[in-house]
Design a protein around this motif. Sequence first.
Motif, mmCIF file in Angstrom:
data_model
loop_
_atom_site.group_PDB
_atom_site.id
_atom_site.type_symbol
_atom_site.label_atom_id
_atom_site.label_comp_id
_atom_site.label_asym_id
_atom_site.label_seq_id
_atom_site.Cartn_x
_atom_site.Cartn_y
_atom_site.Cartn_z
ATOM 1 N N ASP A 21 -0.714 15.333 35.532
ATOM 2 C CA ASP A 21 -1.459 16.415 36.178
ATOM 3 C C ASP A 21 -2.323 15.869 37.308
ATOM 4 O OD1 ASP A 21 -0.435 18.341 34.461
ATOM 5 O OD2 ASP A 21 -2.046 18.066 33.011
ATOM 6 N N LEU A 22 -2.805 14.646 37.130
ATOM 7 C CA LEU A 22 -3.644 14.014 38.140
ATOM 8 C C LEU A 22 -3.393 12.511 38.112
ATOM 9 C CD1 LEU A 22 -5.974 14.135 40.227
ATOM 10 C CD2 LEU A 22 -7.550 13.867 38.303
ATOM 11 N N LEU A 111 -12.526 14.667 35.173
ATOM 12 C CA LEU A 111 -12.344 15.816 34.279
ATOM 13 C C LEU A 111 -12.515 17.137 35.018
ATOM 14 C CD1 LEU A 111 -14.121 14.543 31.057
ATOM 15 C CD2 LEU A 111 -11.674 14.933 31.392
ATOM 16 N N LEU A 114 -9.390 17.828 36.900
ATOM 17 C CA LEU A 114 -8.330 18.295 35.998
ATOM 18 C C LEU A 114 -8.529 19.756 35.618
ATOM 19 C CD1 LEU A 114 -7.831 15.222 33.679
ATOM 20 C CD2 LEU A 114 -6.121 16.273 35.156
ATOM 21 N N ARG A 115 -9.771 20.154 35.360
ATOM 22 C CA ARG A 115 -10.052 21.555 35.019
ATOM 23 C C ARG A 115 -9.689 22.468 36.188
ATOM 24 N NH1 ARG A 115 -15.265 19.535 33.045
ATOM 25 N NH2 ARG A 115 -14.927 18.997 30.868
ATOM 26 N N ASP A 118 -5.949 22.771 36.303
ATOM 27 C CA ASP A 118 -5.472 23.651 35.240
ATOM 28 C C ASP A 118 -5.745 25.112 35.558
ATOM 29 O OD1 ASP A 118 -4.368 21.722 33.635
ATOM 30 O OD2 ASP A 118 -6.084 21.568 32.281
#
Length: 121
Positions: A21-22, A111, A114-115, A118
């Motif tokens: 994802d990253l 983080l 990533l949020r 998402d």
Amino acid sequence: VVVDLPRSAGGDAPPVAADADLAVLVVPARLRAATAARLLVEAPDSAWAGAQLVVRQVPGGLAREEVADVVGRPVLADLAHDRSAVPRGERGEPPQVSARSPLGVVARRVLAALRTADAGR
């Protein structure tokens, strides 16, 4: 899941890097390191093509903007020097990841990215 790949993996990153994802490259703020990172992200079919950068600050090194210009990728965070990292490593202790530690600050930025990724899906 965090996968810490050795430097020797180079352009031969495992398939997990391409599916991440990253993808984050930690790049010391030196011209040679930034140039090597650019070669990774520009390699044909590179799993690092979409990577973001964490710039590890070094005395007398490049500014974050200069690293971003050389590599051609955005800087996600700066990793400041942590005086406690070497002594802790020599004692076999993990790095300190408190809210105000350099690694803790970077971890929260990763983080958050990533949020955001998402939420965009």
